[in-house]
Scaffold this motif. Structure first.
Motif, PDB file in Angstrom:
ATOM      1  N   GLN A  38     -33.817  54.486  -2.963  1.00  0.00           N
ATOM      2  CA  GLN A  38     -34.426  55.566  -3.735  1.00  0.00           C
ATOM      3  C   GLN A  38     -35.063  56.638  -2.856  1.00  0.00           C
ATOM      4  O   GLN A  38     -35.586  57.626  -3.390  1.00  0.00           O
ATOM      5  N   LEU A  39     -35.028  56.478  -1.539  1.00  0.00           N
ATOM      6  CA  LEU A  39     -35.549  57.512  -0.662  1.00  0.00           C
ATOM      7  C   LEU A  39     -34.660  58.754  -0.787  1.00  0.00           C
ATOM      8  O   LEU A  39     -33.437  58.673  -0.627  1.00  0.00           O
ATOM      9  N   THR A  40     -35.277  59.887  -1.041  1.00  0.00           N
ATOM     10  CA  THR A  40     -34.528  61.102  -1.375  1.00  0.00           C
ATOM     11  C   THR A  40     -34.935  62.249  -0.459  1.00  0.00           C
ATOM     12  O   THR A  40     -36.127  62.498  -0.248  1.00  0.00           O
ATOM     13  N   GLN A  41     -33.934  62.948   0.081  1.00  0.00           N
ATOM     14  CA  GLN A  41     -34.225  64.163   0.851  1.00  0.00           C
ATOM     15  C   GLN A  41     -34.417  65.324  -0.108  1.00  0.00           C
ATOM     16  O   GLN A  41     -33.592  65.559  -0.989  1.00  0.00           O
ATOM     17  N   SER A  42     -35.521  66.043   0.060  1.00  0.00           N
ATOM     18  CA  SER A  42     -35.877  67.110  -0.866  1.00  0.00           C
ATOM     19  C   SER A  42     -36.268  68.363  -0.110  1.00  0.00           C
ATOM     20  O   SER A  42     -36.643  68.315   1.065  1.00  0.00           O
TER      21      SER A  42
END
Length: 333
Positions: A14-18
């Motif tokens: 669930q780690l997301t680049q934003s």
């Protein structure tokens, strides 16, 4: 700017680049830092994996190193200075003022898995002269924990004996600090390959804890009656053996929960040996400044097992999860 964010309820997938708003210009007493590196700790893994719940969208990672890009009036840093973050930004000196992670970057507040940050200058200290950003980032959590355990709380002196458990970041830092200050080091590992590396780094003797069930007694025998200090990173499953390994009147620094958060403690054995069990979590701004000077004086350089790009943060955590690393895992930003 780019950042990695946690998505509730957590999990490495669930780690997301934003894309998040750029860091603002610094006000009085603040600095804007171009972050260049971080490093991983078990606490960071707990947050990212959802074992330690945090707010949705939290930016993880407590460790951050980089250079000052802009400085507000009264800030004690100049543009171009190389700096490294602190784990407890509001703990300047003296006794610990906090018993939770509400102010810890990457947990109670946003951390350093991003490109830039504007924060009060007290969130940082100078980085050791000549260190890379990846090396400097290892001080915030693991390095300062080992320093406080041995130097601040333990009063380490030449001729002392130290036991380190395993080959994670805190344990390897503790080995290096102890050897630089004239102490003998004993170590445990389940890997004979890692044991060989520990001995190459100056460990007097090592024990394979999977092959030697009663490894505490073996460490006591090898050290001639027990060690002066134990860097206890395991927790409840290893503590009974650490008590055996520690000498009468010795010091055990309880700094880890790798084997769980609670369990039975053989208190009678610890009492009979007049031992001191000191719980601790990292340290103060003043301690970190002292450690930086100590690193510059001794010439110690941290051991970095492998470095990942920020976009590969989930893979970096999976490498940590595997337990295959020796020393610290770096993140380049």
């Amino acid at each position: 700017m780019k950042a990695i964010c946690c998505v509730a309820p957590g999990g490495l997938d669930q780690l997301t680049q934003s894309d998040i708003p750029d860091a603002p210009d610094p006000g009085p007493g603040e600095i804007r830092v171009r972050l260049r590196a971080s490093s991983l700790n078990f606490h960071d893994y707990g947050v990212a994996a959802g074992l330690m719940p945090t707010e949705d969208g939290r930016i993880p990672l407590a460790d951050g190193a980089g250079e000052v890009e802009a400085a507000g009036d009264g800030a004690p840093f100049a543009v171009g200075d190389r700096v490294v973050s602190t784990f407890f930004p509001d703990w300047a000196d003296g006794p610990p003022p906090i018993a939770d992670f509400s102010t810890t970057p990457g947990d109670g507040v946003d951390g350093y898995a991003r490109e830039y940050v504007t924060r009060p200058a007290r969130y940082f200290t100078k980085a050791p002269e000549g260190w890379s950003h990846e090396e400097a980032a290892t001080i915030t959590t693991a390095g300062l924990t080992a320093w406080r355990a041995l130097v601040v709380d333990g009063g380490l002196k030449a001729g002392d004996d130290v036991l380190v458990l395993g080959t994670g970041g805190v344990s390897i830092y503790a080995l290096q600090i102890a050897r630089a200050m004239g102490a003998r080091v004993f170590a445990t590992s389940s890997s004979d390959e890692k044991r060989a590396r520990l001995e190459e780094m100056g460990a007097t003797a090592t024990v394979n804890y999977k092959e030697t069930e009663d490894w505490g007694a073996e460490i006591a025998r090898l050290s001639g009656g027990g060690v002066d200090h134990v860097i206890e990173v395991g927790g409840p499953v290893t503590l009974a053996q650490s008590i055996q390994a520690c000498r009468i009147g010795g010091h055990m620094a309880l700094i880890g929960v790798l084997t769980g958060r609670s369990g039975e403690i053989p208190t009678a054995a610890m009492m009979a040996k007049h031992q001191r069990l000191q719980g601790l979590i990292v340290g103060s701004h003043a301690m970190q400044n002292d450690m930086v000077r100590g690193m510059e004086t001794t010439g110690i350089r941290p051991v970095i097992d492998r470095t990942f790009a920020l976009a590969e943060l989930a893979d970096a955590f999976r490498h940590e999860e595997s337990g295959q690393h020796f020393g610290k895992i770096g993140v380049t930003i």
